[in-house]
Structure formats: C-alpha cells, structure tokens
Design a protein around this motif. Sequence first.
Motif, mmCIF file in Angstrom:
data_model
loop_
_atom_site.group_PDB
_atom_site.id
_atom_site.type_symbol
_atom_site.label_atom_id
_atom_site.label_comp_id
_atom_site.label_asym_id
_atom_site.label_seq_id
_atom_site.Cartn_x
_atom_site.Cartn_y
_atom_site.Cartn_z
ATOM 1 N N ASP A 153 -4.073 5.311 0.174
ATOM 2 C CA ASP A 153 -4.898 4.160 -0.186
ATOM 3 C C ASP A 153 -5.906 3.911 0.925
ATOM 4 N N PRO A 169 -6.504 1.057 -4.062
ATOM 5 C CA PRO A 169 -5.550 2.106 -4.443
ATOM 6 C C PRO A 169 -6.219 3.462 -4.630
ATOM 7 N N ALA A 226 0.840 -1.189 0.000
ATOM 8 C CA ALA A 226 0.000 0.000 0.000
ATOM 9 C C ALA A 226 0.875 1.239 0.000
ATOM 10 N N THR A 227 0.247 2.380 -0.301
ATOM 11 C CA THR A 227 0.895 3.676 -0.191
ATOM 12 C C THR A 227 -0.026 4.590 0.615
#
Length: 68
Positions: free
Chosen positions: A7, A59, A3-4
Amino acid sequence: MNATVGDRLHVHGNVVGQPDKQGEIIEVRGPDGGPPYLVRFEDGHEALCYPGPDAVIEPRESQEFLER
C-alpha cells in the motif's frame, strides 16, 4: 488505520507550500495491519511512521486499477 505491504502512504503537507510526501509501505509492524509502518519514500529514504490525521493509506488494488 490499517495497511498491508505494498500500500502507499500519502502524507499531506501541513504548512502552506510544504509538499506532500508519498511512499510505499514495505513492512507493517503493528497488530492487525495497524501502525507503525516502515515506509520507503520517493527519495529513497526509509522511516518508521505512525501516521497522523494528515495521512491517507492508498490500497494497492486501487493503484493497479489506475495503472491499466
């Protein structure tokens, strides 16, 4: 699972009648986008999460597309 920041974490309820939980990932603490994630849930509380098989990462790019 990677993940970033930005998200969304969607955790499905694992008992009949239990609602799903959703929150925004505000910090990624694992290497290369892996868990644990610091998540701010819809009710405002923040928690450190190690998502299991009942969780999905949504995302940020797909959310921006849906908002248009």
